[in-house]
Design an enzyme around this catalytic site. Sequence first.
Site, short mmCIF file in Angstrom:
data_model
loop_
_atom_site.label_atom_id
_atom_site.label_comp_id
_atom_site.label_asym_id
_atom_site.label_seq_id
_atom_site.Cartn_x
_atom_site.Cartn_y
_atom_site.Cartn_z
N MET A 40 -1.25 -5.16 -0.29
CA MET A 40 -2.73 -5.42 0.62
C MET A 40 -3.14 -4.86 1.36
SD MET A 40 -2.28 -7.79 -1.43
CE MET A 40 -1.31 -8.52 -2.78
N CYS A 41 -3.17 -3.81 1.44
CA CYS A 41 -4.22 -2.66 2.82
C CYS A 41 -5.16 -2.03 2.07
CB CYS A 41 -3.24 -1.29 3.35
SG CYS A 41 -1.97 -2.25 4.83
N HIS A 42 -5.92 -2.30 2.32
CA HIS A 42 -7.10 -1.14 2.76
C HIS A 42 -7.25 0.15 2.45
CE1 HIS A 42 -8.79 -4.85 2.78
NE2 HIS A 42 -9.99 -5.42 1.73
N MET B 179 -1.67 -1.44 10.31
CA MET B 179 -0.87 -0.98 9.78
C MET B 179 -0.66 0.37 9.76
SD MET B 179 0.76 -4.03 8.42
CE MET B 179 1.79 -2.79 8.13
N GLU B 180 -1.40 1.66 9.48
CA GLU B 180 -1.76 2.45 9.05
C GLU B 180 -0.78 3.22 10.77
OE1 GLU B 180 -4.83 1.42 6.71
OE2 GLU B 180 -4.21 1.05 9.03
N ASP C 180 16.20 11.84 8.86
CA ASP C 180 16.16 12.51 7.53
C ASP C 180 16.58 14.33 7.67
OD1 ASP C 180 16.39 13.33 4.80
OD2 ASP C 180 14.78 14.34 5.33
#
Length: 162
Positions: A75-77, A114-115, A129
């Site tokens: 749902m992120c733009h 969110m970013e 990793d």
Amino acid sequence: MSELTHFNEQGRAKMVDISDKNETTRTAVAVSSITVNDTIKSQITDGTNKKGDVFAVAQVAGIMAAKNTSTIIPMCHPILLSGINITFEWSNNEENVINIQSEVKTIGSTGVEMEALVAASAAALTIYDMCKAGGKDMVIGSTMLVSKTGGKNGDYQRETSV
């Protein structure tokens, strides 16, 4: 009761319409951490990790993750980001802990929390990793929003870290 903004008239998820929101400068800072063993710490600090410069690769991964957040969080733009900075610091309080901070900035109609969170998370995962040959006992720690500015809900500053 206020209307839920992420559901359509059928009760299914939708992307929120931000077309009527004002563009403002928006920033977000998020943090994460990863605990490594002595061998991995030595490899990072001595630059002897066989996969290369751990922090350089993790920094690029965090930047790329921030730029691609809308492709992995449904749902992120998609947002045109104007700045992303990822920093790494060995903890003064805990042995072998790398603190990761991401700062993301835009001028737009929706925030960049969110970013920033995705950037910090991806940087931690990339360290894992890059270093897993030195031991798989690494622990990725709490990831959290530290602050945000801009938008109709105003600024946010975390009072204490977890």
